[in-house]
Scaffold this motif. Structure first.
Motif, PDB file in Angstrom:
ATOM      1  N   ASN A  39      -4.390  -6.341   7.343  1.00  0.00           N
ATOM      2  CA  ASN A  39      -4.392  -5.111   6.555  1.00  0.00           C
ATOM      3  C   ASN A  39      -3.123  -5.051   5.717  1.00  0.00           C
ATOM      4  O   ASN A  39      -2.077  -5.588   6.096  1.00  0.00           O
ATOM      5  N   PHE A  40      -3.225  -4.341   4.587  1.00  0.00           N
ATOM      6  CA  PHE A  40      -2.155  -4.289   3.593  1.00  0.00           C
ATOM      7  C   PHE A  40      -2.240  -2.929   2.916  1.00  0.00           C
ATOM      8  O   PHE A  40      -3.340  -2.481   2.581  1.00  0.00           O
ATOM      9  N   SER A  41      -1.079  -2.272   2.729  1.00  0.00           N
ATOM     10  CA  SER A  41      -1.185  -0.932   2.124  1.00  0.00           C
ATOM     11  C   SER A  41       0.060  -0.533   1.338  1.00  0.00           C
ATOM     12  O   SER A  41       1.154  -1.038   1.553  1.00  0.00           O
ATOM     13  N   LEU A  42      -0.185   0.405   0.434  1.00  0.00           N
ATOM     14  CA  LEU A  42       0.836   1.134  -0.304  1.00  0.00           C
ATOM     15  C   LEU A  42       0.564   2.605  -0.009  1.00  0.00           C
ATOM     16  O   LEU A  42      -0.572   3.071  -0.187  1.00  0.00           O
ATOM     17  N   LYS A  49      -7.624   3.661   4.242  1.00  0.00           N
ATOM     18  CA  LYS A  49      -8.469   2.570   3.740  1.00  0.00           C
ATOM     19  C   LYS A  49      -7.556   1.443   3.254  1.00  0.00           C
ATOM     20  O   LYS A  49      -7.347   1.275   2.049  1.00  0.00           O
ATOM     21  N   PRO A  50      -7.002   0.669   4.192  1.00  0.00           N
ATOM     22  CA  PRO A  50      -6.067  -0.382   3.778  1.00  0.00           C
ATOM     23  C   PRO A  50      -6.769  -1.487   2.997  1.00  0.00           C
ATOM     24  O   PRO A  50      -7.977  -1.705   3.145  1.00  0.00           O
ATOM     25  N   GLY A  51      -5.992  -2.165   2.182  1.00  0.00           N
ATOM     26  CA  GLY A  51      -6.484  -3.354   1.518  1.00  0.00           C
ATOM     27  C   GLY A  51      -6.386  -4.530   2.475  1.00  0.00           C
ATOM     28  O   GLY A  51      -6.089  -4.367   3.661  1.00  0.00           O
ATOM     29  N   LYS A  52      -6.612  -5.711   1.950  1.00  0.00           N
ATOM     30  CA  LYS A  52      -6.589  -6.930   2.773  1.00  0.00           C
ATOM     31  C   LYS A  52      -5.761  -8.003   2.080  1.00  0.00           C
ATOM     32  O   LYS A  52      -5.753  -8.105   0.853  1.00  0.00           O
TER      33      LYS A  52
END
Length: 151
Positions: A39-42, A49-52
């Motif tokens: 997971n990846f987020s700002l 709803k994290p990105g990837k």
């Protein structure tokens, strides 16, 4: 008496050699980051709803990373990352590459380009590494970006 001193000196040398060898043999193995999707987020886009990102091994201590998070009402807000992670320790990563962020109400809706070398740390009990160079291109007085890569 001279013999005893020689025997003692040889014993000391052998003991020192054995101790040095034992210390080398017990060095911990390098940290191995989990490869695959993370997971990846700002925070401006949101944690719900994290990105990837895809992380894949390049060498014993370096990994390729690439991915994004998109959001906003019309899907035009984003954070992307593309580059290399070097493992300094299980809780510290050195990133080299590009991180782009765009949020419509920050920096006049323009893209903030961070290209270069940056640090990610996992402080305390956090289950993610956070970008340490947090100032958005708009400046620290306007915006601070929390860019997170989850374990």
């Amino acid at each position: 008496m001279k013999c005893t001193h020689w025997v003692f000196a040889i014993c000391l040398l052998l003991a020192g050699y054995s101790l040095g060898y034992a210390q080398q043999a017990t060095q911990p193995a390098p940290f191995k980051m989990r490869e695959g999707v993370h997971n990846f987020s700002l925070q401006w886009i949101g944690w719900e709803k994290p990105g990837k990102v895809q992380i894949s091994k390049k060498t014993d201590s370096t990994y390729a990373i690439q991915g994004e998070q998109r959001g906003g009402e019309d899907g035009t807000d984003f954070v992307t990352i593309h580059g290399t992670l070097k493992v300094i320790s299980p809780r510290e990563l050195l990133f080299e590459g590009t991180i782009l962020t765009k949020v419509k109400y920050i920096f006049d809706g323009k893209v903030c380009d961070r290209t270069g070398t940056y640090h990610f740390l996992a402080k305390g009990t956090r289950k993610y590494w956070r970008l340490q160079e947090m100032d958005n291109c708009a400046g620290a007085s306007s915006a601070v970006d929390y860019v997170d890569i989850f374990f």
